[in-house]
Design a protein around this motif. Structure first.
Motif, mmCIF file in Angstrom:
data_model
loop_
_atom_site.group_PDB
_atom_site.id
_atom_site.type_symbol
_atom_site.label_atom_id
_atom_site.label_comp_id
_atom_site.label_asym_id
_atom_site.label_seq_id
_atom_site.Cartn_x
_atom_site.Cartn_y
_atom_site.Cartn_z
ATOM 1 N N ASP A 97 0.852 -1.187 0.000
ATOM 2 C CA ASP A 97 0.000 0.000 0.000
ATOM 3 C C ASP A 97 0.887 1.235 0.000
ATOM 4 O O ASP A 97 2.007 1.213 0.512
ATOM 5 C CB ASP A 97 -0.902 -0.004 1.243
ATOM 6 C CG ASP A 97 -2.061 0.972 1.154
ATOM 7 O OD1 ASP A 97 -2.305 1.550 0.083
ATOM 8 O OD2 ASP A 97 -2.739 1.158 2.182
ATOM 9 N N LYS A 144 0.292 5.534 0.571
ATOM 10 C CA LYS A 144 -0.643 6.628 0.848
ATOM 11 C C LYS A 144 0.145 7.906 1.105
ATOM 12 O O LYS A 144 1.224 7.877 1.680
ATOM 13 C CB LYS A 144 -1.463 6.339 2.109
ATOM 14 C CG LYS A 144 -2.373 5.142 2.049
ATOM 15 C CD LYS A 144 -3.729 5.528 1.591
ATOM 16 C CE LYS A 144 -4.803 4.494 1.716
ATOM 17 N NZ LYS A 144 -4.585 3.158 1.419
ATOM 18 N N GLN A 161 3.953 -5.487 3.896
ATOM 19 C CA GLN A 161 3.138 -6.536 4.500
ATOM 20 C C GLN A 161 3.838 -7.192 5.701
ATOM 21 O O GLN A 161 3.182 -7.642 6.628
ATOM 22 C CB GLN A 161 2.798 -7.594 3.454
ATOM 23 C CG GLN A 161 1.862 -8.669 3.936
ATOM 24 C CD GLN A 161 1.518 -9.662 2.859
ATOM 25 O OE1 GLN A 161 2.087 -9.644 1.771
ATOM 26 N NE2 GLN A 161 0.584 -10.530 3.139
ATOM 27 N N GLY A 196 -2.629 -2.433 5.293
ATOM 28 C CA GLY A 196 -3.110 -1.132 4.857
ATOM 29 C C GLY A 196 -2.805 -0.040 5.861
ATOM 30 O O GLY A 196 -2.213 -0.270 6.917
#
Length: 106
Positions: free
Chosen positions: A41, A43, A57, A96
């Motif tokens: 992920d 962001k 992960q 996440g």
């Protein structure tokens, strides 16, 4: 059965259209970071800093600065709190990241 075939055909046509559209726009992929293990992920915080938080992960979150340099120390490291992974694939781990809506002022 016909509905399944129609849905599959529509999906194939949509993928073909997307690929054709992407090539018409001359879209290219460029690596933005290296030396990551199982990145899952990415962001950007809503604070205008331009930083990118990369979730791995295996239990770490790394920060990629706007100049392309990765901070050496992870922002978060919970590797010791996670189960042992079955590599090369496992459905568990840190999957996440979400920022609080008022992240900038919080």
């Amino acid at each position: 059965m016909r509905n399944v075939i129609r849905a599959a055909l529509a999906a194939v046509m949509m993928v073909g259209f997307m690929i054709q559209s992407a090539s018409a726009l001359n879209i290219k992929l460029e690596p933005v970071a290296t030396a990551l293990r199982s990145p899952i992920d990415l962001k950007s915080p809503p604070d205008g800093s331009g930083r990118r938080f990369i979730v791995e992960q295996l239990g770490t979150i790394r920060i990629l600065m706007p100049d392309g340099k990765m901070l050496s120390a992870p922002f978060l490291n919970i590797r010791g709190k996670l189960v042992d992974f079955v590599l090369p694939f496992d459905e568990r781990g840190l999957l996440g990241l979400a920022f609080h809506p008022k992240y900038k002022s919080n």
